[in-house]
Scaffold this active site. Structure first.
Site, mmCIF file in Angstrom:
data_model
loop_
_atom_site.group_PDB
_atom_site.id
_atom_site.type_symbol
_atom_site.label_atom_id
_atom_site.label_comp_id
_atom_site.label_asym_id
_atom_site.label_seq_id
_atom_site.Cartn_x
_atom_site.Cartn_y
_atom_site.Cartn_z
ATOM 1 N N CYS A 66 -2.586 6.118 -1.678
ATOM 2 C CA CYS A 66 -1.130 6.153 -1.565
ATOM 3 C C CYS A 66 -0.691 7.086 -0.434
ATOM 4 O O CYS A 66 -0.839 6.748 0.731
ATOM 5 C CB CYS A 66 -0.498 6.529 -2.901
ATOM 6 S SG CYS A 66 1.273 6.183 -2.979
ATOM 7 N N HIS A 87 -3.051 2.534 -6.484
ATOM 8 C CA HIS A 87 -3.633 3.678 -7.205
ATOM 9 C C HIS A 87 -4.821 3.245 -8.072
ATOM 10 O O HIS A 87 -4.663 3.005 -9.278
ATOM 11 C CB HIS A 87 -2.577 4.350 -8.075
ATOM 12 C CG HIS A 87 -1.575 5.145 -7.317
ATOM 13 N ND1 HIS A 87 -1.684 6.506 -7.109
ATOM 14 C CD2 HIS A 87 -0.450 4.751 -6.683
ATOM 15 C CE1 HIS A 87 -0.663 6.922 -6.401
ATOM 16 N NE2 HIS A 87 0.107 5.876 -6.121
ATOM 17 N N GLU A 103 -7.012 5.090 -9.261
ATOM 18 C CA GLU A 103 -7.246 6.094 -10.298
ATOM 19 C C GLU A 103 -6.456 5.800 -11.571
ATOM 20 O O GLU A 103 -6.771 6.307 -12.650
ATOM 21 C CB GLU A 103 -6.926 7.502 -9.779
ATOM 22 C CG GLU A 103 -5.478 7.934 -9.833
ATOM 23 C CD GLU A 103 -4.606 7.305 -8.757
ATOM 24 O OE1 GLU A 103 -3.384 7.592 -8.739
ATOM 25 O OE2 GLU A 103 -5.126 6.543 -7.920
#
Length: 241
Positions: free
Chosen positions: A109, A212, A214
């Site tokens: 990001c 993202h 994660e």
């Protein structure tokens, strides 16, 4: 344990609390991929930051505040720009160090955006006011983990890794790459043309993704693959020390 690469993780900054924090997904994603995550210090002492990064085999630039428009020669165009100048300074040092040492680097990001700016690119300061698009790029967690598709460029490392032409991703950003650095190559775009992933040719592993992984690696195999490719690049750097 000795074979696992060390990944320096850039912390996020909470301006209201004047404290650092980290989304657990960054840590857990690195661990699942076989790396050892280490939180880098958010400090005005550049020597301390560089010493910490010196023991790392990879550098993970996390999401967070907006990139200061001053870094690409602009003033703030909207009133929703939130910056952290210390992060900008430290990540500049971190990218320089990673490229000089040819260790693995993954930007997520803001990490993609900052990588682009540090290498001479520019950003959309606010996609909703600068890009005419039916896509919503800024969602607020914990909304649906999948928000739009991205089209993967053929003959790129991301295409080779995922073996797909299109994937579903989450999206939590209001800034984005406008002019891509001449040192980077596009790997994926959203349907409205906004760049979603890039890499640096000729380096061991220098990638940036706008979404993202994660937040999605626990349920999305493509996100796992991205973390594993990053950690594999870091392990390669470790083995050459």
């Amino acid at each position: 344990m000795q074979n696992k690469p060390i990944i320096g993780v850039m912390p996020l900054w909470d301006g209201k609390m004047k404290s650092v924090w980290i989304h657990s997904g960054y840590i857990d994603g690195v661990i699942r991929a076989g790396g050892v995550p280490v939180l880098l210090p958010m400090t005005e002492d550049e020597e301390v930051f560089c010493e910490a990064l010196a023991v790392c085999d990879g550098f993970l630039i996390t999401g967070g505040q907006d990139v200061s428009p001053a870094l690409y020669g602009e003033s703030e165009k909207t009133d929703n720009i939130d910056t952290c100048l210390l992060r900008d300074k430290l990540e500049t040092l971190g990218i320089q160090t990673a490229l000089e040492r040819d260790i693995a680097l993954l930007g997520i990001c803001r990490g993609l955006q900052f990588l682009n700016v540090s290498l001479g690119g520019t950003l959309y300061q606010d996609i909703p006011s600068e890009v005419e698009s039916p896509l919503v790029h800024l969602h607020t967690p914990p909304e649906a983990p999948v928000t739009h598709d991205v089209v993967i460029e053929p003959d790129t490392p991301l295409s080779a890794l995922l073996r797909a032409e299109r994937i579903h991703v989450n999206s939590f950003h209001h800034q984005g790459v406008r002019e891509l650095s001449p040192m980077l190559k596009c790997m994926a775009r959203a349907a409205d043309g906004v760049l979603e992933a890039a890499y640096m040719p000729g380096k061991r592993f220098v990638w940036g993704v706008q979404w993202h992984p994660e937040m999605s690696f626990r349920t999305d195999e493509n996100s796992v693959k991205i973390f594993k490719a990053f950690v594999a690049g870091a392990k390669s750097a470790k083995n050459e020390k």
